[in-house]
Motif scaffolding. Structure first.
Motif, short mmCIF file in Angstrom:
data_model
loop_
_atom_site.label_atom_id
_atom_site.label_comp_id
_atom_site.label_asym_id
_atom_site.label_seq_id
_atom_site.Cartn_x
_atom_site.Cartn_y
_atom_site.Cartn_z
N ASP B 137 0.83 -0.80 -0.17
CA ASP B 137 -0.01 0.08 0.39
C ASP B 137 0.87 0.71 -0.03
O ASP B 137 0.03 2.60 0.54
CB ASP B 137 -0.93 -0.14 1.67
CG ASP B 137 -0.37 0.14 2.42
OD1 ASP B 137 0.85 -0.58 2.45
OD2 ASP B 137 -0.59 -0.11 3.64
N ALA B 138 2.31 1.28 -0.42
CA ALA B 138 2.95 2.46 -0.25
C ALA B 138 2.68 3.23 -1.70
O ALA B 138 1.95 2.88 -2.61
CB ALA B 138 4.32 2.04 -0.42
N PRO B 139 2.54 4.68 -1.21
CA PRO B 139 2.19 5.78 -1.85
C PRO B 139 2.72 5.88 -2.63
O PRO B 139 4.66 4.91 -2.82
CB PRO B 139 2.16 7.65 -0.98
CG PRO B 139 2.95 6.36 0.60
CD PRO B 139 2.79 4.97 0.28
N LEU B 140 2.53 5.48 -4.19
CA LEU B 140 3.34 6.32 -4.97
C LEU B 140 4.72 6.95 -5.51
O LEU B 140 3.63 8.49 -5.14
CB LEU B 140 3.45 6.11 -6.55
CG LEU B 140 2.77 4.53 -6.66
CD1 LEU B 140 1.71 4.37 -8.14
CD2 LEU B 140 3.92 3.03 -6.54
N ILE B 141 6.04 7.43 -5.68
CA ILE B 141 6.69 8.93 -5.32
C ILE B 141 6.50 9.33 -6.87
O ILE B 141 6.54 10.41 -7.33
CB ILE B 141 8.29 8.42 -5.08
CG1 ILE B 141 8.33 7.85 -3.29
CG2 ILE B 141 8.74 9.87 -5.24
CD1 ILE B 141 9.29 7.76 -3.24
N HIS B 142 6.54 7.94 -7.78
CA HIS B 142 6.20 8.74 -9.31
C HIS B 142 5.22 8.00 -9.79
O HIS B 142 4.91 6.91 -10.84
CB HIS B 142 7.32 8.24 -10.43
CG HIS B 142 9.05 9.49 -10.20
ND1 HIS B 142 8.56 10.36 -10.32
CD2 HIS B 142 9.96 9.02 -8.87
CE1 HIS B 142 9.64 11.32 -9.82
NE2 HIS B 142 10.72 10.41 -9.23
N PRO B 143 3.71 8.25 -9.70
CA PRO B 143 2.58 8.16 -10.22
C PRO B 143 2.53 7.44 -11.42
O PRO B 143 1.92 7.28 -12.02
CB PRO B 143 1.33 8.68 -9.40
CG PRO B 143 2.14 9.49 -8.35
CD PRO B 143 3.90 9.94 -8.83
#
Lengths: 158, 776, 279
Positions: B137-143
């Motif tokens: 569930d880690a947020p994306l640093i480069h979506p």
């Protein structure tokens, strides 16, 4: 009383020459040497007093020119690397591998020169006390240490 | 080496006088007419949306010419993956990321206006480690990663924080571990850190009225700068000229694209006027890229006889916010993943993982110092568990000619003699005396060893060139695209040419300012390949010039060119040396007594391109990415105070098989410098983050590197197995000194305290804590 | 490069200093006194300090005094640390000053700057605290000479416009047994994570500390325990540490636990050194 409110003309004694510059009271000696006098041998490595690349001699003592205001040293003798030539320590740095990229070299040379002029017979402890004021990232300090020792020998035979 | 004239001689460095009189000019020493100065406003957050940037006040500040933000350049660029805007655009991804640039008449005015820029942020969830970045569930640093352009050799995983994954599948890992009698599993880590070249990065750029872009930069890679600028901004590449003076230390940190793209854009914004940007030390440490961080999981197995049979390796590289060189560092670490050991069954996944840390670029050792820390510690853990002396274990498993690398490439005759390196190091450090000796109740002396290997990680078509021109006195001008970064390659190249012509080195004049318009193409001064490649080009250029000299001379000498030899400033008959002609009379064309002239000046051309390299199979890693290997062994002796964890490093020793030594003194100095840097990294270095992932040691008062007096006694020995395709048999050695040091130091300290130390840096407090845990 | 401007004044008499201060202050320029400038310049570059005027006090002859006067050792606030170290008038003082910053910086860094600066170490004060020295302070309200322990409470309590002119210690202290142990994170050129300075007079140990807590201090309460010989040596140390007037510091240099461990170790060494007690 000396008072500088704004840009002012100040006279510096650099490498034996009187030099007039127009500087801000907040200008460091490092910036004035480099930007007003074209003496770029003193290097900005951190401008925070930590690396020693900007070391110059004031009345024969090493100081960090990034931690000195130009207006503070108007009546003192300033020696920069451009004021040293053919000294034992310069020769030794060449012969013993005292430098690689050269960026810290002016500072190391001036500090070492002052050390050997003050304590020609400096022992390891004294050498360390003086030279730990400067950082070098290339040599691992082996060549610098050898250079100091070699210069000591040369000075003995002056 | 006996027959050589100047090869193998420690001639004085060409730059000796300049560098010891303060006269060497570095980029920041230049102040061309009309110069404007830039200063950067940087992010105070490690991950946040930029809600607004108010530049209205700053714009009115004295001397300000222009202020630019990410909105002005909504593009992304990169070396291998185009993931980074020149200035943060809409969001910041690490603390210290540049968000705005001010251009002003003076540096002081530019800096004075910085505090007048007001940036409003909205914080985003922060990714503080590679393991957090890899959580489901880690947020994306480069979506937007799927939109980024990247080279084929890297394999980003869309929808994850993985910028690249490189796989090695050698042998059968399951069967390998079934054969293992002893297995260890362990994890290792170190934080991101920095190069700390004494010269901070600096770039001056102007655009001439006709549109020619002139970039003066402290760069190790002028040709990469040129091609990436052309590629990313759609500029005809011939209109870009990159100049690099000798630079104040590189260590990888000035390879790739650094400040150049931004400063080009800044100059463009002020009508092409020259703009200078010099990093403050703080910005050089955190805003510009540093040394990669890593967490590694290793499972290593051997038979009861002590033969390594299987290695399962997971390397999680912390590349920080942007991919830069890191995607290739993680790849290089996979290619060399086992260290110089014979391991038949290997499974390695090497990942380049985005986090909200300062981003990483090339660093001396390029993936190898990192993997070597994990491997060398693991070797000690395994040999200890097996009950075999760790030096004996290394000797038993050291890779030799005929063994295969993780890529299945067979180690060839150029591999050198690693076992002999180990034995030499054992003698130098006096391993026989014992690797742990009690000095007093609280003081222990201990030794640790680490092996190294490295092959350059570079494009398969990496090249170099040399052009030789001549002066009327028959002295030679040598031009290459190599940059002097402290390593002294120019001196060695001059020696190579002097050797070819059998003339004194001072008759070879090296062009020491590199200029992409006049120099032959060169990939970059990186990967320890300058001497190897430009050295080969220098030999070819010399041969080319010699052929021309012979041809010209053969005419007045009335003989066949094949009968002639060139040397000692003359061209003469091989079998009757007294008959000949001075080179001076030939280098500019021969002139007959009556004034008739023939042939014209001699211009020697030399080229080198890496041979027989290929990419690797994305599923197995099979391929031929390695040009040449340099191998060696290192050891450290420490004295530890068990009461508080403080310690001194007494000795650092190294034996490396470098082939022919062109200049023994320069080679020695490179190795010693490498030992010191590897030691400094392992002992002192690493960014410290607070709970918002802001770097709290962002200056040299708080970020400590090795100092005078902390340095150990160094011993360096060389073996000289010639590199078959190297110039006079030489191979690369610039980076390698660093590689084995972290392993050697942590092995020595772990041995001293009798507990594993698997994380860097090895501070006294971390050692003290580990000792205390034991007491519980 | 210091991005902002300030005015620079270098008076040569005390009266000039006071007049200059009053004048600049009335103009709203928030003047600050300038010694060696090492801290002011670094903080100014980072804009963590702002001022519109500095008054350099190094041209006052009184700030350069370095001599024995009527049984007292007098040290001017404008002396560089190197000048004091090399004079070696007071060995403990030299010993404590020697590890501050580095040799080159000590050629510039002044006694006054180290004591009155913002950095929370102020190690130069430690020997003066345990020597029960005096400070000479000068300001718009005049000159006063006071016991250092009455005006130093983690920092020098200066009145508005006041500056440190000199420090003095009784010459007798130079023959007193002393102890000093400074520990750093790793590199010797660094701030201390623990620094203890102790002096033994009349059979009693006096102690001052820097680095262990957010600010430097001397504590009479701690001394009463460390000098209580009815307790075991272990207890003397434990109780003394319990009474620290400030908590152990924890920061990027060291944890509080490590500081405590190093301090305990240093205090054991102190007892061994000053009393021959092996703990």
């Amino acid at each position: 009383m000396i008072a500088y409110k704004d840009y002012a003309s100040i006279e510096l004694l650099v490498n034996g020459e009187k030099r007039k510059v127009f500087a801000r009271p907040a200008d460091t000696l490092l910036r004035v040497l480099r930007e007003k006098l074209g003496l770029t041998g003193a290097k900005p490595g951190c401008e925070n007093g930590d690396c020693g690349a900007c070391t110059v001699l004031i009345d024969g003592k090493p100081i960090k020119s990034c931690l000195t205001l130009a207006v503070e040293v108007g009546n003192k003798e300033i020696t920069t690397i451009e004021g040293l030539s053919n000294t034992e320590i310069q020769e030794a740095f060449i012969e013993e591998g005292g430098f690689q990229c050269g960026y810290c070299t002016s500072g190391f040379l001036l500090n070492s020169y002052a050390l050997l002029e003050t304590h020609p017979d400096a022992d390891d402890k004294t050498i360390k006390e003086w030279l730990e004021s400067n950082l070098c990232r290339c040599t691992g300090y082996e060549g610098i240490e050898k250079s100091i020792k070699a210069a000591q020998e040369k000075i003995k035979n002056r | 080496m006996n027959d050589y004239n100047v090869i193998g001689v420690s001639t004085t460095r060409l730059d000796a006088k300049e560098k010891t009189t303060g006269k060497q000019i570095y980029i920041n020493d230049n102040n061309p007419p009309g110069l404007l100065h830039a200063a950067l406003k940087t992010s105070t957050h490690s991950h946040a949306l930029i809600k607004s940037i108010d530049i209205s006040l700053a714009k009115k500040s004295s001397g300000v010419q222009a202020i630019l933000t990410g909105e002005d350049f909504p593009v992304t660029l990169g070396l291998y993956m185009g993931d980074k805007p020149p200035l943060a655009y809409k969001k910041v991804r690490y603390y210290g990321e540049p968000v705005a640039a001010i251009i002003a008449n003076s540096e002081q005015e530019a800096k004075a206006a910085l505090s007048l820029i007001k940036v409003e942020y909205e914080e985003l969830p922060i990714i503080s480690s590679v393991r957090n970045a890899l959580k489901e569930d880690a947020p994306l640093i480069h979506p937007d990663m799927s939109k980024y352009k990247h080279i084929d050799a890297i394999h980003p995983e869309i929808g994850k924080n993985i910028a690249n994954r490189t796989k090695i599948r050698k042998g059968n890992i399951k069967e390998g571990f079934e054969k293992a009698d002893v297995i260890i599993e362990a994890s290792f880590s170190f934080p991101p850190s920095d190069h700390v070249a004494m010269e901070t990065r600096a770039t001056i750029t102007k655009i001439n009225p006709r549109g020619d872009i002139v970039i003066k930069s402290a760069t190790q890679a002028p040709f990469i700068v040129k091609s990436l600028l052309g590629y990313n901004f759609d500029i005809p590449i011939g209109k870009i000229n990159v100049e690099s003076s000798p630079i104040g230390g590189g260590f990888g940190g000035k390879a790739g694209l650094q400040l150049e793209a931004l400063v080009y854009l800044l100059s463009r914004a002020v009508g092409g006027r020259p703009v200078k940007l010099v990093n403050t030390r703080e910005q050089d440490l955190i805003s510009s890229p540093g040394h990669i961080g890593m967490e590694a999981d290793v499972r290593l197995g051997c038979t009861k006889e002590g033969n390594l049979v299987a290695a399962e390796l997971t390397y999680l590289f912390d590349c920080g916010a942007y991919a830069d060189y890191a995607v290739n560092i993680s790849r290089a670490a996979a290619i060399s993943s086992t260290g110089p050991y014979r391991i038949p069954n290997v499974s390695c996944d090497s990942l380049c993982v985005y986090t909200n840390h300062p981003f990483a670029t090339a660093f001396r050792g390029f993936g190898h110092i990192e993997l070597a820390f994990a491997i060398e510690r693991s070797i000690d853990l395994l040999s200890e568990k097996l009950g075999m002396d760790s030096m004996e274990f290394r000797l038993k498993n050291a890779i030799v000619e005929g063994d295969t690398a993780p890529t299945l490439n067979v180690m060839d005759a150029n591999t050198g003699d690693l076992p002999e390196c180990i034995r030499r190091v054992g003698t130098m450090i006096n391993w026989e005396e014992g690797s742990k000796i009690e000095v007093s109740p609280n003081k222990v002396r201990a030794k640790g060893m680490g092996l190294l290997w490295k092959s350059p990680a570079m494009p398969t078509n990496t090249d170099a060139g040399v052009i030789l021109t001549f002066n009327e006195d028959a002295s030679i001008n040598l031009q290459t695209g190599i940059v002097e970064i402290g390593q002294g390659t120019f001196t060695a190249l001059a020696q190579i040419v002097a050797e070819k012509f059998k003339i004194p080195v001072d008759k070879v004049h090296v062009v020491e300012d590199t200029n992409t318009k006049t120099a032959p193409h060169d990939w970059a001064t990186a990967a320890s390949r300058s001497l190897m490649m430009a050295g080969r080009a220098a030999i070819e250029a010399s041969d080319d010039a010699i052929a021309q000299l012979k041809r010209t001379a053969s005419i007045p000498l009335h003989c066949s060119p094949e009968d002639l030899e060139v040397g000692y400033g003359r061209i003469f008959l091989k079998d009757e040396p007294k008959i000949g002609i001075d080179m001076e009379k030939v280098v500019m064309g021969y002139v007959y007594p009556n004034g008739n002239a023939i042939e014209g000046q001699v211009i020697g051309r030399g080229r080198y391109i890496s041979r027989r390299l290929s990419g690797i199979n994305p599923e197995t890693g099979e391929g031929q990415p390695e040009l040449e290997w340099t191998l060696g062994a290192q050891a450290i002796e420490v004295e530890v105070d068990l009461s508080d964890g403080s310690y001194n490093v007494l000795q650092a020793v190294c034996c490396m098989d470098v082939g022919t030594l062109i200049n023994p003194k320069l080679a020695h100095e490179q190795i010693v410098g490498g030992l010191a840097m590897g030691l400094s990294f392992a002992r002192n270095e690493g960014f410290l983050f607070n709970n918002r992932e802001q770097v709290i040691n962002d200056d040299l008062r708080s970020y400590k590197i090795l100092r005078y007096g902390e340095h150990p006694k160094y011993q360096v020995e060389f073996l000289n197995t010639p590199q078959g395709d190297g110039p006079f048999g030489a191979r690369g050695l610039g980076e390698q000194g660093v590689i084995g040091m972290p392993g050697a130091l942590s092995n020595a300290l772990s041995r001293a305290i009798g507990k594993p130390l698997n994380a860097l840096p090895l501070t006294p407090e971390s050692i003290w804590k580990t000792i205390k845990e034991e007491d519980k | 490069m210091i991005p902002f401007d300030f005015q620079y004044y270098r008076p040569t008499t005390i009266q000039e200093v006071i007049n200059t201060f009053n004048d600049l202050d009335s103009q709203g320029l928030s003047p600050i006194y300038y010694g060696g400038g090492t801290e002011i310049i670094t903080m100014a570059r980072k804009e963590s300090l702002s001022t519109k005027a500095v008054i350099d006090i190094k041209a006052l002859p009184e700030t350069k005094v370095l001599e024995e006067v009527k049984g007292e050792l007098v040290f001017g606030a404008g002396l560089s640390l190197s000048e004091i170290i090399e004079s070696n008038l007071f060995t403990l003082f030299s010993k404590v000053l020697r590890p501050i910053a580095d040799h080159t910086v000590r050629n510039k860094l002044t006694l006054g700057g180290n004591i009155c600066g913002r950095l929370p170490y102020r190690e130069a004060i430690l020997p003066l605290l345990v020597a029960d020295g005096k400070v000479v302070l000068v300001g718009p309200e005049g000159r006063r000479e006071v016991d250092i322990n009455t005006v130093f409470d983690k920092r020098l309590l200066l009145k508005k416009g006041e500056f440190l002119l000199q420090v003095k210690v009784n010459k007798s202290v130079i023959s007193s047994p002393y102890f000093n142990r400074r520990k750093e994170k790793q590199t010797l050129v660094d701030y201390p994570i623990t620094n203890i300075v102790a002096l033994k007079e009349g059979g009693k140990i006096k102690m001052a500390f820097s680095g262990v807590a957010p600010l430097p201090f001397r504590s009479i309460e701690m001394e009463s325990f460390i000098n209580n010989k009815e307790l075991s040596s272990e207890e003397r140390i434990t109780k003394a540490i319990e009474l620290m007037p400030l908590p152990f510091k924890k920061d990027h240099l060291a944890s509080d636990d490590y500081r405590r461990a190093l301090l305990e170790k240093s205090m054991k060494e102190m007892l061994a050194n000053l009393e021959g007690v092996i703990v």
